[in-house]
Design a protein around this motif. Structure first.
Motif, PDB file in Angstrom:
ATOM      1  N   UNK A  65       0.863  -1.175   0.000  1.00 13.53           N
ATOM      2  CA  UNK A  65       0.000   0.000   0.000  1.00 13.53           C
ATOM      3  C   UNK A  65       0.905   1.234   0.000  1.00 13.53           C
ATOM      4  N   UNK A  66       0.754   2.048  -0.991  1.00 13.79           N
ATOM      5  CA  UNK A  66       1.587   3.238  -1.062  1.00 13.79           C
ATOM      6  C   UNK A  66       0.813   4.465  -0.567  1.00 13.79           C
ATOM      7  N   UNK A  67       1.460   5.574  -0.567  1.00 16.77           N
ATOM      8  CA  UNK A  67       0.880   6.801  -0.019  1.00 16.77           C
ATOM      9  C   UNK A  67      -0.367   7.238  -0.794  1.00 16.77           C
ATOM     10  N   UNK A  68      -0.399   6.988  -2.101  1.00 16.91           N
ATOM     11  CA  UNK A  68      -1.573   7.355  -2.908  1.00 16.91           C
ATOM     12  C   UNK A  68      -2.807   6.570  -2.467  1.00 16.91           C
ATOM     13  N   UNK A 104      -3.313   5.371   0.573  1.00 18.58           N
ATOM     14  CA  UNK A 104      -3.694   5.900   1.883  1.00 18.58           C
ATOM     15  C   UNK A 104      -4.485   7.192   1.716  1.00 18.58           C
ATOM     16  N   UNK A 105      -4.010   8.061   0.864  1.00 22.51           N
ATOM     17  CA  UNK A 105      -4.699   9.339   0.628  1.00 22.51           C
ATOM     18  C   UNK A 105      -6.069   9.097   0.005  1.00 22.51           C
ATOM     19  N   UNK A 106      -6.145   8.177  -0.951  1.00 25.60           N
ATOM     20  CA  UNK A 106      -7.422   7.859  -1.596  1.00 25.60           C
ATOM     21  C   UNK A 106      -8.412   7.317  -0.573  1.00 25.60           C
ATOM     22  N   UNK A 107      -7.942   6.481   0.343  1.00 28.49           N
ATOM     23  CA  UNK A 107      -8.821   5.928   1.386  1.00 28.49           C
ATOM     24  C   UNK A 107      -9.312   7.030   2.324  1.00 28.49           C
ATOM     25  N   UNK A 153      -9.660  10.192   1.584  1.00 25.68           N
ATOM     26  CA  UNK A 153     -10.613  11.010   0.823  1.00 25.68           C
ATOM     27  C   UNK A 153     -11.967  10.301   0.751  1.00 25.68           C
ATOM     28  N   UNK A 154     -11.940   8.999   0.512  1.00 25.00           N
ATOM     29  CA  UNK A 154     -13.181   8.224   0.447  1.00 25.00           C
ATOM     30  C   UNK A 154     -13.890   8.232   1.806  1.00 25.00           C
ATOM     31  N   UNK A 155     -13.144   8.097   2.885  1.00 25.61           N
ATOM     32  CA  UNK A 155     -13.737   8.118   4.225  1.00 25.61           C
ATOM     33  C   UNK A 155     -14.359   9.480   4.516  1.00 25.61           C
ATOM     34  N   UNK A 156     -13.684  10.545   4.111  1.00 25.01           N
ATOM     35  CA  UNK A 156     -14.217  11.891   4.315  1.00 25.01           C
ATOM     36  C   UNK A 156     -15.496  12.093   3.502  1.00 25.01           C
ATOM     37  N   UNK A 157     -15.517  11.565   2.291  1.00 23.56           N
ATOM     38  CA  UNK A 157     -16.711  11.678   1.445  1.00 23.56           C
ATOM     39  C   UNK A 157     -17.878  10.904   2.052  1.00 23.56           C
ATOM     40  N   UNK A 158     -17.593   9.704   2.590  1.00 22.76           N
ATOM     41  CA  UNK A 158     -18.655   8.920   3.250  1.00 22.76           C
ATOM     42  C   UNK A 158     -19.197   9.652   4.463  1.00 22.76           C
TER      43      UNK A 158
END
Length: 61
Positions: A1-4, A6-9, A11-16
């Motif tokens: 798992x790279x930094x991208x 982690x950031x995508x996850x 962002x997805x959590x914030x959107x949820x």
């Protein structure tokens, strides 16, 4: 798992979280609207009943 990933996850959590908050606010607004409509209907019924129980004589008798 790279930094991208982690950031995508994150962002997805914030959107949820934002979507859940929006849904909650919509539900509360709908409940408030129903409650205000009910209160207004009750008030109108009380006013109508009060008018039926009063006479129009100036003395109030």
């Amino acid at each position: 798992m790279n930094i991208d990933d982690v950031i995508a996850e994150k962002i997805a959590a914030a959107a949820r979280k934002a979507a859940a908050g929006k849904q909650r606010r919509a539900e509360l607004a709908a409940a408030r609207k129903r409650g205000l409509a009910y209160r207004n209907a009750q008030k109108l019924r009380r006013l109508a009943e009060a008018l039926d129980n009063t006479s129009m004589a100036a003395s109030g008798a």
